[in-house]
Scaffold this motif. Structure first.
Motif, PDB file in Angstrom:
ATOM      1  N   GLU A  94       0.836  -1.199   0.000  1.00 46.41           N
ATOM      2  CA  GLU A  94       0.000   0.000   0.000  1.00 46.41           C
ATOM      3  C   GLU A  94       0.876   1.257   0.000  1.00 46.41           C
ATOM      4  O   GLU A  94       0.675   2.184  -0.785  1.00 46.41           O
ATOM      5  CB  GLU A  94      -0.890  -0.045   1.262  1.00 46.41           C
ATOM      6  N   ARG A  95       1.853   1.259   0.904  1.00 47.38           N
ATOM      7  CA  ARG A  95       2.745   2.421   1.025  1.00 47.38           C
ATOM      8  C   ARG A  95       3.545   2.633  -0.257  1.00 47.38           C
ATOM      9  O   ARG A  95       3.799   3.767  -0.660  1.00 47.38           O
ATOM     10  CB  ARG A  95       3.706   2.213   2.196  1.00 47.38           C
ATOM     11  N   LEU A  96       3.970   1.521  -0.885  1.00 52.37           N
ATOM     12  CA  LEU A  96       4.706   1.641  -2.146  1.00 52.37           C
ATOM     13  C   LEU A  96       3.842   2.332  -3.188  1.00 52.37           C
ATOM     14  O   LEU A  96       4.294   3.233  -3.904  1.00 52.37           O
ATOM     15  CB  LEU A  96       5.122   0.253  -2.643  1.00 52.37           C
TER      16      LEU A  96
ATOM     17  N   LEU B  10       4.575   5.891  -4.995  1.00 53.87           N
ATOM     18  CA  LEU B  10       4.683   6.024  -6.447  1.00 53.87           C
ATOM     19  C   LEU B  10       3.719   7.080  -6.971  1.00 53.87           C
ATOM     20  O   LEU B  10       4.054   7.858  -7.872  1.00 53.87           O
ATOM     21  CB  LEU B  10       4.419   4.671  -7.124  1.00 53.87           C
ATOM     22  N   VAL B  11       2.517   7.108  -6.394  1.00 55.47           N
ATOM     23  CA  VAL B  11       1.549   8.128  -6.801  1.00 55.47           C
ATOM     24  C   VAL B  11       2.125   9.507  -6.508  1.00 55.47           C
ATOM     25  O   VAL B  11       2.056  10.422  -7.333  1.00 55.47           O
ATOM     26  CB  VAL B  11       0.208   7.923  -6.057  1.00 55.47           C
ATOM     27  N   GLU B  12       2.740   9.619  -5.342  1.00 55.97           N
ATOM     28  CA  GLU B  12       3.332  10.884  -4.939  1.00 55.97           C
ATOM     29  C   GLU B  12       4.378  11.357  -5.949  1.00 55.97           C
ATOM     30  O   GLU B  12       4.484  12.543  -6.249  1.00 55.97           O
ATOM     31  CB  GLU B  12       4.009  10.682  -3.580  1.00 55.97           C
ATOM     32  N   GLN B  13       5.114  10.375  -6.481  1.00 59.56           N
ATOM     33  CA  GLN B  13       6.170  10.714  -7.439  1.00 59.56           C
ATOM     34  C   GLN B  13       5.632  10.778  -8.863  1.00 59.56           C
ATOM     35  O   GLN B  13       6.394  10.999  -9.799  1.00 59.56           O
ATOM     36  CB  GLN B  13       7.278   9.655  -7.380  1.00 59.56           C
ATOM     37  N   GLY B  14       4.352  10.514  -9.012  1.00 60.64           N
ATOM     38  CA  GLY B  14       3.764  10.519 -10.359  1.00 60.64           C
ATOM     39  C   GLY B  14       4.254   9.356 -11.204  1.00 60.64           C
ATOM     40  O   GLY B  14       4.280   9.427 -12.423  1.00 60.64           O
TER      41      GLY B  14
ATOM     42  N   ALA C 196       8.938   2.019   2.408  1.00 60.88           N
ATOM     43  CA  ALA C 196       8.420   2.102   1.039  1.00 60.88           C
ATOM     44  C   ALA C 196       8.879   3.388   0.367  1.00 60.88           C
ATOM     45  O   ALA C 196       9.344   3.388  -0.774  1.00 60.88           O
ATOM     46  CB  ALA C 196       6.896   2.014   1.052  1.00 60.88           C
ATOM     47  N   GLN C 197       8.758   4.465   1.109  1.00 62.00           N
ATOM     48  CA  GLN C 197       9.115   5.764   0.547  1.00 62.00           C
ATOM     49  C   GLN C 197      10.575   5.767   0.069  1.00 62.00           C
ATOM     50  O   GLN C 197      10.894   6.243  -1.009  1.00 62.00           O
ATOM     51  CB  GLN C 197       8.934   6.829   1.624  1.00 62.00           C
ATOM     52  N   LYS C 198      11.435   5.166   0.913  1.00 62.22           N
ATOM     53  CA  LYS C 198      12.854   5.131   0.598  1.00 62.22           C
ATOM     54  C   LYS C 198      13.102   4.331  -0.684  1.00 62.22           C
ATOM     55  O   LYS C 198      13.895   4.747  -1.543  1.00 62.22           O
ATOM     56  CB  LYS C 198      13.593   4.472   1.773  1.00 62.22           C
ATOM     57  N   ILE C 199      12.438   3.200  -0.808  1.00 63.15           N
ATOM     58  CA  ILE C 199      12.648   2.378  -1.999  1.00 63.15           C
ATOM     59  C   ILE C 199      12.287   3.179  -3.240  1.00 63.15           C
ATOM     60  O   ILE C 199      13.016   3.190  -4.228  1.00 63.15           O
ATOM     61  CB  ILE C 199      11.801   1.075  -1.917  1.00 63.15           C
ATOM     62  N   VAL C 200      11.158   3.872  -3.155  1.00 67.29           N
ATOM     63  CA  VAL C 200      10.713   4.627  -4.326  1.00 67.29           C
ATOM     64  C   VAL C 200      11.655   5.789  -4.580  1.00 67.29           C
ATOM     65  O   VAL C 200      12.139   5.979  -5.706  1.00 67.29           O
ATOM     66  CB  VAL C 200       9.261   5.122  -4.132  1.00 67.29           C
ATOM     67  N   GLU C 201      11.950   6.551  -3.536  1.00 66.63           N
ATOM     68  CA  GLU C 201      12.753   7.760  -3.745  1.00 66.63           C
ATOM     69  C   GLU C 201      14.194   7.431  -4.144  1.00 66.63           C
ATOM     70  O   GLU C 201      14.726   7.957  -5.107  1.00 66.63           O
ATOM     71  CB  GLU C 201      12.742   8.630  -2.487  1.00 66.63           C
ATOM     72  N   GLU C 202      14.820   6.526  -3.385  1.00 67.90           N
ATOM     73  CA  GLU C 202      16.240   6.273  -3.646  1.00 67.90           C
ATOM     74  C   GLU C 202      16.466   5.340  -4.830  1.00 67.90           C
ATOM     75  O   GLU C 202      17.351   5.560  -5.635  1.00 67.90           O
ATOM     76  CB  GLU C 202      16.906   5.685  -2.400  1.00 67.90           C
TER      77      GLU C 202
END
Lengths: 617, 163, 412
Positions: free
Chosen positions: A43-45, A49-53, A92-98
């Protein structure tokens, strides 16, 4: 992806295919990882991802079990196959961002092999996967088990199409027979031969039954397969049904596997929608459907005749064979019962041919073996290895050896009906026959490692207690004999054993093996016998010296304070509920063995290792 | 679900019988569905199943008692499984039991009169480091003390009137 | 027909028979406990295991079909040792009470333990301690401690009587024979036919009325035909010292085999009942004054109490030397023979002999027919009569009495 001409094998929308070059984050949603919040990770992932578009470009995929459950929840980023372990929702945020955006794998989530200095990035570089060969589990961790398109994209249902459009039922049986596939429920009976027998009985209807009543404590091979790749089992069952001429089937699943049941239901529905199940499959005139039957908590229902009784709504008690299920099984009709894994091999064998299968594994036991590796080993989890691999390779190369530098003592295969093997057998190649010759069995796939801290007598007692509690009660050898054996073993672990007990255990074992109606009773003594054979000295220590070499059996150990090490901090005394520890502040304490309940708490809380467990000898 | 003293509402079974009408070997799934609805298998329901399926009560009973999944005694809406493995035993499980007996008149294996809480004694939950341990509806409660257990129960469970 | 070898002997047998059936036909004994020829086979007790050449494990003779070319050894070491083991295991959970057991000498377990030379296994392990005689069923006695879980009672109830009272509940060592949902038998639909008792190989189920009255070596079995209805069931009266103490099924009974109903099996207590009528009774008013005086003097008279639908009667002289006061009619205790017709209650019966009684009946028949014609009669035949008796009854009705009003009690 175009697969043959059949409309049902193409995707409804091609982009649903899983192996496009699209970025994908796979999150394990097997039972193990789900219980440590992998759903929330997913869910967090998505949110990140939505946050990052990036939600349109990067897929967050639910997958089945990667096998490395101990390190769960597991998340893998495709296509580079970066393997993240113990992922928490907040990671999750870290995986997406980094990683996804920044292109740098998140180092702190990579698997840190206790045997190596550098964290491991990629899935297949991890020692755990090094010697594995994943045929059955090939789709687990790769595809979304709730999406039939993912399965189809991995050549799913091609084997079925080949069978129905190009092969006669007898050809199918011949191919499977030629492949040398042996039943993966543990018996090792040639699957093709079994199908041939069911085909030969000229009575209809016939039934195809999948035995997914995996009841060994600590074994979860079938569960993972059903959760991670349910369609392979379904396809295998349809192929078997076509081969023997059955129109209906049942999958008998333990009720304790709610996720497997749910995934199967979804898979069945999707297979029906696509026409793989139902009337006139692939326009071949062949019709087949199947349903799920949930077990209700009885280990003995893993025995095929008991299983059929259970499907019929009876007490799950076995019946003596003959009549064999192939002649008279479910509702007195010809029936074919195979293990989950046996069915799941069928599509791969039909697709790739018997010769392909035969080149894997050993001549007499071709193919792979799936094990749930647990116990005192560094890396635990679900593994698939080619037959013929040695126990040493599994335990030390895949499993990474024994933790905390302890000594390996025994490996137990086959669960409560299997046996224990000591170090000398570590180089035995694993297959049905050599394990049996060594005094153990292949079993359905449980593999428990015991180290020096495991008391083998207690180990044997544990398995026998399980068998005793799961005895159906129909025949006297198992119903009463297993209890008599348990009583003796209990007596020995309590220090009340006599030397004659060893012969008595052997005599009772013989009685159970020879006299019991079904495999449960016949094999229940196996753990005890194998421990007697390989670890008789431990039995003797318990009986003669009243000692437990592993210092586990409560009646045979004492807790003592080493005066030189004791600082008199009083922590032990405060924690002792039995008030067995006395001593002045800053003075060495003393444990009164009469009052001591041997709970081990003082041992745990002592900061100075001043408490030792002693057993005579 | 009704409270403990309510008569068993047999009409809950109507849907179940409809779902399995005409199916062979439906006894076990029907028992499973019944247990889902009632939380256990009341004798009235066993009788009804026997009648509806046209099979003897002795058979229904024989099957229901064979499988570990089925409960033939009423269990509470909340299940407290209290560990009485050795570690927990010496760390105070008996005291916790005394507390439960004093406050809820409950002994192991019993259920409160309002059907809210069942206390079961189990042998080792494998969390000996947290002894004494209990599991309330699947949630592990570690290092329990009397007042802590009672407080948790009071908070979590809407018991009619804890004394 | 198929040919097979059992214990080195070539045997020709019909197809479809089990090894056990073939062996028994050939006079080769294979021991059994859970098997009974009347019942389905379950292969549970493991007593009938035999070695079959080429088979992976011992086979149960009761469930394995004999096949052409099969080579069977019924007394192989494996088979014999397994039987001993099974018996020993059963004994470890069986009370050592043959001395006081009702079925001592008539127990299949006891015989096999003897035949196989199994010693009493001493041990300190678990034994069942079920309550003895926990069921209020008036006819059937239960001692679960002796039960070997062979399931013969269950199958007898299910397959012969179709009542499905019994089943096993729980599993493993906890397996328990239960009626219904572990209820009392009568609440579980039991009609007390006692089939379960008849098929019990041990003393777990027994006839309650016969407890303590005699064991097999103390009784004489007398084959008889049941007098309750016209089916003609045969069974054995177990007689000790001139008294019937029990009824047991006779496996070779041509009509019913082992099956009996509650009346046949348990309705024998009338035989020795003090209330039983042993001589015909005739209403005083139909007898001559002299006969009545004589019988009353002997104390052989009775009054029919309509309120209670029961006869209060006097015993024959040897039983009742001193006249017993008539409690129903305290004021008419020794009726004055002078006032016979006025003081004697209207329904006083006088014990008499068959000739006298039949004379009375014949006279009344003749009188009635003469006065009102044959249609004044209606006759009801009895199911207890034989065919021949009913034939005569029919003839008598239509030819002698000249009426068609004849029916049979089975219609009721």
């Amino acid at each position: 992806m175009s697969v043959h001409a059949s409309p049902s094998l193409t995707f409804e929308s091609p982009e649903q295919g899983p192996d496009s070059q699209r970025r994908c984050v796979a999150v394990c949603m097997g039972t193990g990882c789900s219980s440590s919040e992998s759903a929330l990770v997913r869910e967090r992932l998505r949110e990140a991802l939505v946050e990052q578009g990036l939600d349109a470009e990067v897929e967050v995929r639910r997958t089945g079990c990667f096998g490395f459950c101990e390190q769960g929840p597991i998340t893998v980023v495709y296509p580079e196959e970066v393997f993240y372990t113990r992922v928490k929702p907040r990671d999750a945020q870290k995986i997406v961002e980094e990683h996804i955006v920044g292109g740098r794998p998140v180092e702190k989530l990579l698997y840190k092999d206790p045997l190596r200095e550098q964290p491991v990035q990629k899935w297949h570089e991890i020692g755990f996967y090094g010697k594995q060969k994943r045929i059955l589990l090939g789709n687990c961790g790769v595809i979304d088990p709730e999406n039939i398109d993912h399965y189809i994209a991995k050549a799913g249902y091609q084997a079925l199409e080949k069978c129905l459009t190009q092969l006669e039922p007898t050809d199918v049986i011949e191919e499977v027979t030629k492949s040398g596939l042996r039943g993966r429920g543990g018996g090792g009976f040639p699957t093709g031969v079994k199908w041939g027998l069911a085909r030969k009985t000229p009575r209809w209807p016939k039934y195809v039954i999948c035995n997914a009543d995996e009841g060994d404590p600590g074994a979860f091979m079938d569960r993972s397969l059903l959760e991670g790749d349910p369609h392979s089992v379904i396809e295998g069952m349809i192929i078997a049904a076509y081969a023997i001429g059955a129109e209906y089937g049942y999958i008998y699943v333990r009720a304790e596997y709610p996720l497997a049941v749910r995934r199967l239901r979804i898979a069945l529905e999707q297979a029906r929608e696509r026409g793989f199940l139902g009337e006139n499959i692939f326009n071949s005139g062949f019709s087949f459907d199947l349903q799920i039957k949930e077990g209700a908590g009885a280990f003995v229902c893993g025995e095929e005749t008991a299983l059929m009784n259970s499907i019929m709504g009876e007490r799950g008690q076995p019946w003596p064979r003959p009549p064999y299920p192939a002649v008279s099984g479910l509702w007195d009709q010809p029936s074919n019962v195979n293990n989950v894994k046996s069915y799941a091999y069928a599509p791969a064998i039909i697709r790739n041919g018997a010769d392909w299968f035969k080149q894997i594994g050993t001549p007499k036991s071709p193919g792979t073996a799936v094990f749930a590796l647990t116990g005192m080993v560094n890396r635990t989890g679900l593994i698939e290895v080619p037959m013929g691999i040695t126990l040493r390779e599994i335990i030390f190369d895949i499993g990474g050896g024994i933790p905390h530098g302890k000594q390996f003592k025994a490996v137990q295969t086959g669960g409560p009906l299997g046996g224990c093997l000591p170090e000398e057998y570590l180089d035995v190649p694993i297959d049905f026959d050599s394990l049996q010759a060594a005094g153990s069995v292949m079993g359905s796939g449980g593999m428990v490692i015991a180290d020096e801290s495991t008391c083998m007598v207690e180990f044997a007692r544990f398995f026998l207690k399980f068998a005793c509690e799961e005895s159906c009660g129909k025949c006297p050898p198992c119903r009463i004999g297993s209890l008599r054996m348990l009583e003796i073993l209990t007596r020995i672990t309590e220090g009340e054993g006599r030397l004659e007990d060893l012969d008595e255990l052997k005599r009772l074992s013989k009685g159970l093996q020879r006299g019991s109606l079904c495999g449960l009773g016949q094999l229940a003594p196996s753990p005890v016998l194998s421990v007697l054979r390989h670890f008789e000295d431990e039995f003797r220590a318990h009986i003669v010296d009243k000692a437990c070499p592993a210092r586990k059996c409560k009646a045979l150990i004492t807790y003592e304070v080493v005066a030189e090490l004791c600082t008199g901090c009083m922590v032990c005394g405060r924690n002792c509920a039995a008030n067995a520890i006395t001593g002045e502040k800053l003075q060495p304490h003393v444990i009164d063995p009469e009052l001591c309940e041997r709970c081990g708490l003082c041992y745990e809380v002592c900061n100075f290792d001043a408490i030792v467990i002693k057993s005579p000898r | 679900m009704g409270t403990h003293n309510d008569a068993v509402d047999l009409s809950l079974m109507d849907d179940v019988f409809r779902e399995y009408e005409g199916q062979r070997g439906a006894l076990i799934p029907i028992l499973q569905k019944a247990q889902e609805k009632y939380g256990w298998l009341p004798p009235e329901v066993l009788n009804l199943i026997a009648k509806k399926l046209g099979i003897p009560v002795s058979k229904v009973f024989g099957v229901a008692t064979f499988y570990a999944q089925f409960y033939l005694e009423r269990r509470g809406r909340h299940i407290l499984r209290l560990c009485d493995g050795t570690a927990c035993h010496v760390r105070g499980t008996p005291i916790l039991l005394t507390a439960l007996e004093e406050h809820y008149q409950l002994e192991p294996g019993e259920t409160t009169e309002d059907g809210e809480l069942t206390v079961e004694l189990v042998y080792c939950l494998g969390s000996c480091a947290l002894a004494p341990v209990a599991v309330l509806d699947g949630e592990v409660l570690g290092r329990l003390r009397q007042n802590m257990l009672l407080r948790t129960l009071k908070k979590r469970i809407d018991l009619a009137k804890p004394a | 027909m198929i040919n097979l070898t059992i214990n080195g002997e070539s045997i020709t047998a019909p197809e479809g028979a089990t090894i056990l059936e073939v062996a028994r036909m050939a006079g080769i004994e294979i021991p059994t406990l859970c098997h009974h020829p009347d019942l389905s086979n379950v292969g549970a007790c493991r007593m009938c295991v035999v070695s079959v050449q080429g088979a992976r494990a011992l086979q149960t003779a009761c469930t394995t079909p004999a096949a052409d070319g099969m080579v069977v050894d019924t007394m192989s070491e494996d088979a014999v040792e397994t039987r001993k083991f099974v018996l020993e295991m059963l004994l470890t959970d069986h009370p050592n009470e043959c001395m006081t057991c009702e079925v001592n000498g008539d127990c299949e377990l006891q015989d096999l333990v003897y035949d196989y030379g199994v010693k009493w296994p001493e041990h300190n392990g678990q034994r069942h301690q079920w309550e003895i005689n926990p069921d209020p069923n008036p006819f059937i006695f239960i001692d679960r401690n002796k039960c070997i879980l062979c399931s013969r009672c269950i199958r007898a109830c299910n397959e012969i009587q179709n009542r499905d009272v019994w089943n096993f509940a729980y599993r493993g060592f906890q397996t328990k024979l239960v009626a219904g949902a572990d209820q009392f038998m009568l609440d579980a639909g039991c009609e007390s036919c006692g089939q379960c008792v008849a098929y019990c190989p041990v003393g777990a189920l027994y006839d309650k009325m016969s407890i303590g009255l005699g064991r097999v070596n103390q009784i004489t079995k007398v084959r008889t035909t049941c007098s309750y209805c016209g089916v003609g069931c045969n069974f054995d009266l177990n007689v000790r010292d001139g008294r019937i103490i029990r009824v047991t099924s006779a496996a070779d009974a041509p009509v019913n085999g082992m099956a009996l109903c509650v009346k046949g099996r348990y309705g024998y207590d009338y035989v020795h009942h003090p209330d039983r009528l042993t001589r015909p009774l005739v209403r005083a008013k139909w007898l001559g004054r002299e006969a009545v005086e004589e019988r009353i003097a002997a104390g052989e008279w009775a009054i029919f109490d309509e309120a209670k639908q029961r006869l209060t009667h006097r015993r024959p002289p040897n039983d009742a030397q001193t006249p017993i006061p008539n409690t129903q009619y305290p004021n008419t205790q020794y009726p004055n023979t002078q006032d016979l017709n006025t003081q004697l209650p209207p329904d006083t019966f006088i014990a008499t002999d068959w000739d006298t009684a039949l004379d009375v009946v014949a006279n009344k028949f003749a009188e009635t027919k003469k006065k009102f014609g044959g249609d004044a009669f209606a006759l009801l035949a009895s199911a207890k009569c034989t065919n021949e008796e009913n034939f005569i009854f029919n003839k008598f009705t239509r030819q002698m009495l000249a009426t068609h009003s004849i029916d049979h009690c089975a219609r009721l």
